[in-house]
Design a protein around this motif. Structure first.
Motif, mmCIF file in Angstrom:
data_model
loop_
_atom_site.group_PDB
_atom_site.id
_atom_site.type_symbol
_atom_site.label_atom_id
_atom_site.label_comp_id
_atom_site.label_asym_id
_atom_site.label_seq_id
_atom_site.Cartn_x
_atom_site.Cartn_y
_atom_site.Cartn_z
ATOM 1 N N ASP A 1 4.320 -19.853 39.848
ATOM 2 C CA ASP A 1 5.088 -19.167 40.816
ATOM 3 C C ASP A 1 5.421 -20.172 41.953
ATOM 4 O O ASP A 1 4.665 -20.685 42.791
ATOM 5 N N ARG A 2 6.730 -20.559 41.895
ATOM 6 C CA ARG A 2 7.367 -21.515 42.727
ATOM 7 C C ARG A 2 7.598 -20.909 44.011
ATOM 8 O O ARG A 2 8.459 -21.572 44.541
ATOM 9 N N SER A 3 7.556 -19.528 44.133
ATOM 10 C CA SER A 3 7.774 -19.056 45.298
ATOM 11 C C SER A 3 6.704 -19.592 46.698
ATOM 12 O O SER A 3 7.063 -19.239 47.699
ATOM 13 N N MET A 4 5.788 -20.095 46.044
ATOM 14 C CA MET A 4 4.717 -20.570 47.023
ATOM 15 C C MET A 4 4.696 -22.069 46.929
ATOM 16 O O MET A 4 4.999 -22.609 45.639
ATOM 17 N N PRO A 5 4.326 -22.773 48.026
ATOM 18 C CA PRO A 5 4.275 -24.091 47.839
ATOM 19 C C PRO A 5 3.220 -24.818 47.170
ATOM 20 O O PRO A 5 2.037 -24.242 47.174
ATOM 21 N N SER A 6 3.680 -25.816 46.431
ATOM 22 C CA SER A 6 2.542 -26.880 45.759
ATOM 23 C C SER A 6 2.185 -27.831 46.842
ATOM 24 O O SER A 6 3.207 -28.175 48.065
ATOM 25 N N MET A 7 1.075 -28.541 46.901
ATOM 26 C CA MET A 7 0.801 -29.527 47.642
ATOM 27 C C MET A 7 0.429 -30.946 47.223
ATOM 28 O O MET A 7 -0.089 -31.085 45.896
ATOM 29 N N PHE A 8 0.900 -31.787 47.890
ATOM 30 C CA PHE A 8 0.795 -33.255 47.288
ATOM 31 C C PHE A 8 0.133 -33.910 48.213
ATOM 32 O O PHE A 8 0.440 -34.192 49.227
ATOM 33 N N GLU A 9 -0.858 -34.798 47.784
ATOM 34 C CA GLU A 9 -1.755 -35.775 48.616
ATOM 35 C C GLU A 9 -2.304 -37.008 48.058
ATOM 36 O O GLU A 9 -2.747 -36.895 46.717
ATOM 37 N N PRO A 10 -2.371 -38.009 48.604
ATOM 38 C CA PRO A 10 -2.962 -39.101 47.929
ATOM 39 C C PRO A 10 -4.440 -38.797 47.720
ATOM 40 O O PRO A 10 -4.878 -37.958 48.477
ATOM 41 N N THR A 11 -5.377 -39.510 46.828
ATOM 42 C CA THR A 11 -6.588 -39.075 46.443
ATOM 43 C C THR A 11 -7.410 -39.835 47.840
ATOM 44 O O THR A 11 -8.844 -39.546 47.869
ATOM 45 N N HIS A 12 -7.106 -40.902 48.564
ATOM 46 C CA HIS A 12 -7.857 -41.532 49.777
ATOM 47 C C HIS A 12 -8.059 -40.584 50.812
ATOM 48 O O HIS A 12 -7.719 -39.628 50.828
ATOM 49 N N GLY A 13 -9.244 -40.907 51.426
ATOM 50 C CA GLY A 13 -9.506 -40.318 52.643
ATOM 51 C C GLY A 13 -8.717 -40.623 54.087
ATOM 52 O O GLY A 13 -7.887 -41.362 53.727
ATOM 53 N N SER A 14 -9.123 -40.193 55.128
ATOM 54 C CA SER A 14 -8.425 -40.535 56.486
ATOM 55 C C SER A 14 -8.946 -42.011 56.787
ATOM 56 O O SER A 14 -8.176 -42.255 57.787
ATOM 57 N N ASP B 1 -9.587 -24.912 66.670
ATOM 58 C CA ASP B 1 -9.525 -24.828 65.383
ATOM 59 C C ASP B 1 -8.506 -26.003 64.781
ATOM 60 O O ASP B 1 -7.924 -26.511 65.440
ATOM 61 N N VAL B 2 -8.772 -26.141 63.560
ATOM 62 C CA VAL B 2 -7.954 -27.402 62.883
ATOM 63 C C VAL B 2 -6.645 -26.862 62.558
ATOM 64 O O VAL B 2 -5.684 -27.743 62.401
ATOM 65 N N MET B 3 -6.175 -25.500 62.667
ATOM 66 C CA MET B 3 -4.799 -25.298 62.300
ATOM 67 C C MET B 3 -4.829 -23.874 62.724
ATOM 68 O O MET B 3 -5.873 -23.185 63.150
ATOM 69 N N PRO B 4 -3.488 -23.288 63.231
ATOM 70 C CA PRO B 4 -3.323 -22.049 63.927
ATOM 71 C C PRO B 4 -3.697 -20.919 62.794
ATOM 72 O O PRO B 4 -3.524 -21.098 61.461
ATOM 73 N N ALA B 5 -3.925 -19.593 63.297
ATOM 74 C CA ALA B 5 -4.245 -18.768 62.530
ATOM 75 C C ALA B 5 -3.313 -18.237 61.395
ATOM 76 O O ALA B 5 -3.783 -17.769 60.139
ATOM 77 N N ASN B 6 -2.048 -18.342 61.684
ATOM 78 C CA ASN B 6 -1.113 -18.019 60.819
ATOM 79 C C ASN B 6 -0.622 -19.290 60.238
ATOM 80 O O ASN B 6 0.734 -19.171 59.623
ATOM 81 N N ALA B 7 -1.050 -20.275 59.838
ATOM 82 C CA ALA B 7 -0.832 -21.589 59.222
ATOM 83 C C ALA B 7 -0.137 -21.172 58.005
ATOM 84 O O ALA B 7 0.875 -21.856 57.396
ATOM 85 N N LEU B 8 -0.677 -20.549 57.273
ATOM 86 C CA LEU B 8 -0.302 -20.276 55.744
ATOM 87 C C LEU B 8 0.975 -19.420 55.640
ATOM 88 O O LEU B 8 1.854 -20.033 55.043
ATOM 89 N N GLU B 9 1.086 -18.579 56.807
ATOM 90 C CA GLU B 9 2.395 -18.029 56.698
ATOM 91 C C GLU B 9 3.554 -18.771 57.156
ATOM 92 O O GLU B 9 4.514 -18.767 56.788
ATOM 93 N N GLN B 10 3.268 -19.821 57.951
ATOM 94 C CA GLN B 10 4.327 -20.846 58.417
ATOM 95 C C GLN B 10 4.704 -21.469 57.172
ATOM 96 O O GLN B 10 5.878 -22.342 57.097
ATOM 97 N N LEU B 11 3.799 -21.989 56.298
ATOM 98 C CA LEU B 11 3.921 -22.738 55.212
ATOM 99 C C LEU B 11 4.496 -22.136 53.980
ATOM 100 O O LEU B 11 5.055 -22.957 53.238
ATOM 101 N N ARG B 12 4.429 -21.006 53.882
ATOM 102 C CA ARG B 12 4.745 -20.324 52.728
ATOM 103 C C ARG B 12 6.213 -20.381 52.082
ATOM 104 O O ARG B 12 6.460 -20.407 51.087
ATOM 105 N N ASP B 13 7.096 -20.521 53.136
ATOM 106 C CA ASP B 13 8.474 -20.516 52.593
ATOM 107 C C ASP B 13 8.832 -21.887 52.135
ATOM 108 O O ASP B 13 10.230 -22.194 51.651
ATOM 109 N N PHE B 14 8.023 -22.903 52.323
ATOM 110 C CA PHE B 14 8.330 -24.168 51.795
ATOM 111 C C PHE B 14 8.071 -24.657 50.599
ATOM 112 O O PHE B 14 7.651 -23.736 49.680
#
Length: 384
Positions: free
Chosen positions: A300-313, A56-69
């Protein structure tokens, strides 16, 4: 004493790790120079590499690991791999990009903001000299609409196959994205006033305003959500008499983005239509290589926002040190502004990074340089 701001760094696929490396190097310099209470942790998922090892592309609990950032800094996703390479295998976009949608929806990052401003040194694709004055903010509704993943396939692969894809729009999400657009229009007008700049937009009754919001729909063909967007827009506009309003159908908007992009200020669009318009706006500001993007939850800043460039990989150049990190560095500056929330060292660091990247872009316009060479040049400017 302010709480430590924590960043989850997810380099991802292709050129992602290369451009993210330069961003982290800049964060190191800024943290020391401005004494920022800032820390980060790097995750080797989501990625094609993780998928190969774990299925899989990330673990099943990925969002829980990221939630506190407080924020997620994402490099790029998607790496189909050359079919001739036995050590890699094709990974469909629907799988490799799925974590992006999961993060947006899981953390209710309902605003996607992509500024389009043609900076000195950026490539001007339009011949009209007025294109130098492009300065718009495209706001995309990020939580529902065409990307709700509702639908299915019946009798797949047969001549009688049926595929359905449902669009879902709610009044609550419609109201909040439109109101956010008006608030950003006011904010942009104040910023221009403070810097001595002016822009003028005409209202339907002939008045002149210093900001504008343009709503995008396809209401002549997609009637139901188009009418709801139009009605909500008209109601909310009464709360902002100082902001001019405008409506465009998405096909006409695409044409006018090319024909007269300087006529737009803030643009609000649905998930899919905004996705298309933001890529077009990125080209107007010099291309994907210089365009930042952010996925925000302003409520709701208790959850993380995400920052990414517009270009692809860009897997075709991955690992060669050729990727331009400019968009990633502009994106990192926007992340710092988000983390700052108000004036102070974090905002000063954000402005310093943005200005250093902009100055580097202006000085080296059009010249090809290695990824690390650009990072070195920006870091040198940060130290001056």
């Amino acid at each position: 004493m302010t709480a430590t701001k924590r960043i989850a760094v997810t380099p991802g696929d292709g050129i992602g790790p290369e451009v993210v490396e330069q961003a982290v190097r800049c964060l190191d310099v800024l943290r020391e120079r401005y004494d920022l209470d800032l820390e980060w942790e790097t995750f080797d998922w989501p990625s094609h590499r993780w998928h190969q090892a774990h299925g899989d592309v990330m673990p099943a609990n990925a969002l829980e690991q990221l939630r506190d950032f407080d924020a997620i800094l994402l490099g790029a996703l998607g790496d189909p791999g050359p079919i001739t390479d036995p050590n890699r295998y094709l990974l469909p976009d629907s799988i490799s990009l799925a974590p992006l949608l999961q993060m947006r929806k899981g953390f209710d990052q309902w605003v996607c903001e992509r500024p389009a401003r043609l900076l000195p040194g950026a490539r001007q694709y339009l011949a009209d000299e007025r294109a130098r004055d492009v300065d718009m903010l495209v706001i995309r509704e990020n939580s529902e609409g065409e990307y709700v993943a509702q639908g299915g396939r019946l009798r797949p692969g047969s001549e009688d196959e049926v595929a359905t894809q449902m669009e879902v729009f709610t009044r609550r999400a419609t109201n909040r994205i439109i109101r956010h657009g008006f608030e950003q229009a006011r904010s942009r007008a104040r910023a221009r006033q403070e810097s001595g700049q002016t822009r003028q937009f005409k209202t339907l009754d002939g008045r002149t305003c210093e900001s504008q919001v343009c709503i995008i729909t396809k209401r002549n063909a997609l009637r139901y959500w188009g009418d709801m967007y139009t009605e909500a827009f008209a109601e909310i506009a009464t709360e902002y008499p100082d902001v001019a309003t405008h409506h465009e159908l998405v096909d006409a908007a695409c044409m006018k983005f090319v024909q007269c992009p300087w006529a737009f200020d803030v643009v609000v669009a649905s998930n899919l239509q905004g996705d298309i318009l933001t890529d077009l706006a990125a080209v107007l500001s010099g291309g994907m290589g210089v365009a930042p993007s952010c996925n925000l939850n302003p409520d709701d800043r208790s959850m993380p926002s995400m920052f990414e460039p517009t270009h692809g990989s860009a897997p075709d150049i991955a690992g060669q040190g050729l990727a331009d990190p400019t968009a990633m560095l502009f994106t990192t500056a926007r992340m710092l502004t988000w983390l700052a929330e108000e004036t102070g060292p974090m905002q000063e660091a954000a402005e310093a990074l943005h200005d250093a990247v902009a100055a580097d872009l202006a000085e080296h316009s059009g010249r090809r340089r290695k990824t690390r060479e650009i990072g070195d040049a920006v870091i040198t400017r940060l130290g001056q």
